[in-house]
Design a protein around this motif. Sequence first.
Motif, PDB file in Angstrom:
ATOM      1  N   LYS A  22      -7.674   3.381  -1.688  1.00  0.00           N
ATOM      2  CA  LYS A  22      -6.850   2.754  -2.478  1.00  0.00           C
ATOM      3  C   LYS A  22      -5.507   3.803  -2.165  1.00  0.00           C
ATOM      4  O   LYS A  22      -4.981   5.068  -2.231  1.00  0.00           O
ATOM      5  CB  LYS A  22      -7.117   2.317  -4.022  1.00  0.00           C
ATOM      6  CG  LYS A  22      -8.164   1.743  -3.348  1.00  0.00           C
ATOM      7  CD  LYS A  22      -7.913   1.141  -5.101  1.00  0.00           C
ATOM      8  CE  LYS A  22      -8.920   0.241  -5.199  1.00  0.00           C
ATOM      9  NZ  LYS A  22      -9.165  -0.474  -6.689  1.00  0.00           N
ATOM     10  N   SER A  23      -3.972   2.919  -2.075  1.00  0.00           N
ATOM     11  CA  SER A  23      -2.864   3.998  -2.049  1.00  0.00           C
ATOM     12  C   SER A  23      -3.016   3.569  -3.544  1.00  0.00           C
ATOM     13  O   SER A  23      -3.246   3.631  -4.229  1.00  0.00           O
ATOM     14  CB  SER A  23      -1.944   2.554  -0.463  1.00  0.00           C
ATOM     15  OG  SER A  23      -1.549   1.788  -2.178  1.00  0.00           O
ATOM     16  N   LYS A  28       0.757  -1.715   0.110  1.00  0.00           N
ATOM     17  CA  LYS A  28      -0.225  -0.661  -0.331  1.00  0.00           C
ATOM     18  C   LYS A  28       1.079   1.006   0.055  1.00  0.00           C
ATOM     19  O   LYS A  28       0.577   2.542   0.826  1.00  0.00           O
ATOM     20  CB  LYS A  28      -0.788   0.055   1.258  1.00  0.00           C
ATOM     21  CG  LYS A  28      -2.464  -0.965   0.703  1.00  0.00           C
ATOM     22  CD  LYS A  28      -2.588  -1.392   2.791  1.00  0.00           C
ATOM     23  CE  LYS A  28      -3.908  -2.117   2.724  1.00  0.00           C
ATOM     24  NZ  LYS A  28      -5.082  -2.295   3.552  1.00  0.00           N
ATOM     25  N   SER A  84      -9.619   8.227  -3.774  1.00  0.00           N
ATOM     26  CA  SER A  84      -9.115   7.531  -4.707  1.00  0.00           C
ATOM     27  C   SER A  84      -9.542   5.698  -4.260  1.00  0.00           C
ATOM     28  O   SER A  84      -8.922   4.933  -4.179  1.00  0.00           O
ATOM     29  CB  SER A  84      -7.685   6.816  -4.497  1.00  0.00           C
ATOM     30  OG  SER A  84      -7.564   6.924  -3.014  1.00  0.00           O
ATOM     31  N   GLU A 115      -2.074  -0.287  -4.731  1.00  0.00           N
ATOM     32  CA  GLU A 115      -2.910  -0.214  -4.723  1.00  0.00           C
ATOM     33  C   GLU A 115      -3.729   0.232  -6.593  1.00  0.00           C
ATOM     34  O   GLU A 115      -3.960  -0.916  -7.206  1.00  0.00           O
ATOM     35  CB  GLU A 115      -3.806   0.051  -3.970  1.00  0.00           C
ATOM     36  CG  GLU A 115      -3.396  -1.262  -2.822  1.00  0.00           C
ATOM     37  CD  GLU A 115      -4.642  -0.862  -1.656  1.00  0.00           C
ATOM     38  OE1 GLU A 115      -4.414  -2.182  -0.736  1.00  0.00           O
ATOM     39  OE2 GLU A 115      -4.654   0.483  -1.303  1.00  0.00           O
ATOM     40  N   THR A 116      -3.845   1.107  -6.722  1.00  0.00           N
ATOM     41  CA  THR A 116      -4.477   2.049  -7.851  1.00  0.00           C
ATOM     42  C   THR A 116      -3.419   1.764  -9.427  1.00  0.00           C
ATOM     43  O   THR A 116      -3.652   1.405  -9.327  1.00  0.00           O
ATOM     44  CB  THR A 116      -4.037   3.452  -7.702  1.00  0.00           C
ATOM     45  OG1 THR A 116      -4.717   4.140  -6.473  1.00  0.00           O
ATOM     46  CG2 THR A 116      -4.903   4.076  -8.434  1.00  0.00           C
TER      47      THR A 116
END
Length: 407
Positions: A283-284, A189, A280, A287-288
């Motif tokens: 999401k980090s 993450k 987002s 992760e994105t």
Amino acid sequence: MRSIRPSFTARREGGARRGATPRLAALALVSALALTATACEGGDDNADGRPTATASAGGDTQIKIPDDLKNRLREHGIDLDKWKNGAWKNWNRDQWLREAQDFVNPIIKGLWDPDRMRDAQDPDKSVDDNDLSGDQGVTDPTPAPVQATSVAPKYHANVPEAGKVFFDSPAGTMVCSATVVKDPAHPGKSNLVWTAGHCVHAGKKGGWYRNIAFVPSYNDAGRSVAQLQNATREQVAPYGVWWGDWAQTSDQWIEQGGETGGDGAPYDYAVIHVTPEEGSGGKSLEETVGSALPVDFNAPAVPKIESLTATGYPAAKPYDGQKLYQCQDKPGRLSLNGTDPTMYRIGCTMTGGSSGGGWVAQGPDGKPALVSNTSIGPATSGWLAGPRLGKVAKGVYDAVSKKFAGQ
């Protein structure tokens, strides 16, 4: 020797400053060998005669300044109302934040629109290879140029960690390349981005750049300049715009880095912690985009590395800055003086704009790891050089990771 920094000319005029200690310094993000800059258009000159950066952002340009940033701006005599209304474009040297603790980078929603991102270019200032004649230490013969090859779109399918860093400087709007890297405090993450020190801080004669933002997989479909004229923000930045809420570089870069010579180049790296401009979904960044590279601070010496792959968005001619390229070559050694670490050097035709882009090698486990970033290159654009990462670089990286470990 050219620095692929934002409009920096890298030629040897005296030696780099010596005896710097491996202290850490937080800085705004941006630039290295791949930094590109355009002259300002329509901006008023500052009191010291330098032009201001222009902000022709379209749409909603709401500026969000957290309370802790407001306090730091006030401490420097900055009027928050004026700052919100465009005073951030003024580069009065007395208010150009320089020290580590002065780093501020409030989000200006909508500032980085497709036109502003597309128009960030490199002035392509450089000098001759002959300027290396005064270098000391171990330097291998100049490598043969390696023609950069275009990455097949969609870029995300091939190099998901790569992207562009955008920022504003006294010279105008600039751009560098960058890489999503892993965060030991947040496995899987990460919100960390690796780039060059000169892409975030001006070095010994300046301070932090402003409006630093990272766009992963910029122009993912590899559209031409003509096609980008009418591109939407989602097409240009399919994985969003991520603003730097903290950054660090080496004290050596802040104290030694300059517009000429290779000054500070062996310590020309930076780590940026980012946050999304828009939601987002929790999401980090990792992760994105679906990936992040580990960083190897114990990479083998040059003779033991079979090949390195450099990635970036070259913007100076013959490139246009809109497409992703790579060079692969067996590295050699470049020493700028006898006291600083020896740098990696590879043959590569990438030009300005590729600065800050990641250099990747296969680790002992056979998996790719980031071992350097583009910092400097010659006038002829036949090679690139990047710092070999060691204890100072690891200190910068660990400091940013630990700062956000509990968040």
